[in-house]
Design an enzyme around this catalytic site. Structure first.
Site, PDB file in Angstrom:
ATOM      1  CB  SER A   1      -0.763 -12.368  -0.074  1.00  0.00           C
ATOM      2  OG  SER A   1      -1.345 -11.515  -1.022  1.00  0.00           O
TER       3      SER A   1
HETATM    4  N1  SAH Z   1      -5.268  -9.575  -0.621  1.00  0.00           N
HETATM    5  C1  SAH Z   1      -5.334 -10.976  -1.025  1.00  0.00           C
HETATM    6  C2  SAH Z   1      -4.577 -11.241  -2.299  1.00  0.00           C
HETATM    7  C3  SAH Z   1      -5.191 -10.570  -3.441  1.00  0.00           C
HETATM    8  S1  SAH Z   1      -4.720 -11.170  -5.020  1.00  0.00           S
HETATM    9  C4  SAH Z   1      -4.809 -11.865   0.100  1.00  0.00           C
HETATM   10  O1  SAH Z   1      -4.735 -11.423   1.234  1.00  0.00           O
HETATM   11  O2  SAH Z   1      -4.528 -13.030  -0.138  1.00  0.00           O
HETATM   12  C5  SAH Z   1      -5.130  -9.720  -5.949  1.00  0.00           C
HETATM   13  C6  SAH Z   1      -6.587  -9.371  -6.023  1.00  0.00           C
HETATM   14  O3  SAH Z   1      -6.676  -8.137  -6.712  1.00  0.00           O
HETATM   15  C7  SAH Z   1      -7.440 -10.350  -6.810  1.00  0.00           C
HETATM   16  O4  SAH Z   1      -8.539 -10.764  -6.054  1.00  0.00           O
HETATM   17  C8  SAH Z   1      -7.881  -9.560  -8.040  1.00  0.00           C
HETATM   18  O5  SAH Z   1      -9.173  -9.880  -8.501  1.00  0.00           O
HETATM   19  C9  SAH Z   1      -7.830  -8.135  -7.503  1.00  0.00           C
HETATM   20  N2  SAH Z   1      -7.703  -7.099  -8.529  1.00  0.00           N
HETATM   21  C10 SAH Z   1      -6.946  -7.110  -9.649  1.00  0.00           C
HETATM   22  N3  SAH Z   1      -7.096  -5.967 -10.327  1.00  0.00           N
HETATM   23  C11 SAH Z   1      -7.965  -5.192  -9.605  1.00  0.00           C
HETATM   24  C12 SAH Z   1      -8.515  -3.893  -9.787  1.00  0.00           C
HETATM   25  N4  SAH Z   1      -8.222  -3.131 -10.846  1.00  0.00           N
HETATM   26  N5  SAH Z   1      -9.360  -3.442  -8.867  1.00  0.00           N
HETATM   27  C13 SAH Z   1      -9.693  -4.177  -7.776  1.00  0.00           C
HETATM   28  N6  SAH Z   1      -9.190  -5.401  -7.544  1.00  0.00           N
HETATM   29  C14 SAH Z   1      -8.338  -5.915  -8.457  1.00  0.00           C
END
Ligand code: SAH
Length: 221
Positions: A72
């Site tokens: 992010s």
């Molecule tokens: N929090 C991270 C960014 C996450 S990107 C940061 O600090 O940079 C979004 C994440 O959500 C990805 O790793 C993806 O695999 C996860 N994701 C997507 N759908 C999901 C679901 N249904 N349950 C759990 N994780 C999920």
């Protein structure tokens, strides 16, 4: 926080000046919480991205981390953390979408306990090790579907979702304490509205925090 990985220490990308510049930028954009700004300054974001991208780690942009996922943008992490913690008196936070764990690392010292759910086990394995290397121990990890939350440890004082949902996930709302808050991007892929939903005794209150762009919260495993 100790930066144990040798080799990328001491060069430009990790310099105090580079991090201070990022923090100043976030201040200019309206981030007020000193606790949050300190965390953005202190968390070594270059350790959350591939070495090839490390030189860009302190730019205020999202970056690819492989497996079709992203780290992010610092501004978005800051605004979500600030909104989650504004008036927060609780202990337990549920995070959905662990990814590389940058948001987790920024939040961890500011709350008692984080429960985090990620659907890609390979990502979760690496992140668990990375957070351990950074001496972060108040996080419990679960591979699974974030749409389900993590009922075992609920209800939670706060929930933060770092992937975009087309609608507010009912099961997450159900896992909030009264007075608890959910921070989540809601809307179609491309752009979403970042919202803060507060659970009152008999209704929910919702405020908008601005437009954001996240990868989707995938349905099912
Ligand atoms: N929090 C991270 C960014 C996450 S990107 C940061 O600090 O940079 C979004 C994440 O959500 C990805 O790793 C993806 O695999 C996860 N994701 C997507 N759908 C999901 C679901 N249904 N349950 C759990 N994780 C999920």
């Amino acid at each position: 926080m100790i930066d144990r990985r040798l080799g990328i220490q001491g060069i430009g990308m990790t310099s105090k000046r580079t991090r201070d510049r990022l923090v100043q930028r976030l201040k200019d954009q309206g981030i007020r919480s000193e606790a949050v700004l300190n965390q953005i300054r202190n968390v070594p974001r270059h350790l959350f991205v591939d070495e090839a991208l490390a030189s860009r780690a302190y730019e205020d942009t999202a970056l690819p981390i492989g497996l079709g996922q992203t780290i992010s943008q610092p501004y978005v992490v800051a605004i979500m953390t600030e909104a989650l913690l504004d008036g927060f008196e609780g202990e337990k936070v549920l995070e959905i979408g662990t990814g590389c764990g940058y948001q987790t690392a920024v939040l961890a010292p500011l709350v008692k306990q984080i429960y985090t759910v990620e659907r890609i086990p390979e990502l979760l394995r690496k992140t668990r090790q990375r957070l351990r290397d950074l001496d972060i121990y108040n996080v419990q990890f679960r591979p699974g579907d974030g749409w389900e939350g993590w009922p075992k440890y609920g209800p939670y004082d706060g929930i933060i979702v770092t992937a975009a949902a087309p609608v507010l996930p009912e099961k997450l709302l159900a896992q909030l304490v009264s007075g608890g808050r959910l921070i989540i991007p809601v809307g179609p892929s491309g752009h979403q509205d970042l919202v803060k939903v507060t659970k009152m005794n008999d209704h929910f209150e919702q405020v908008s925090l601005g437009l954001v762009r996240f990868v989707p919260l995938v349905k099912g495993k």
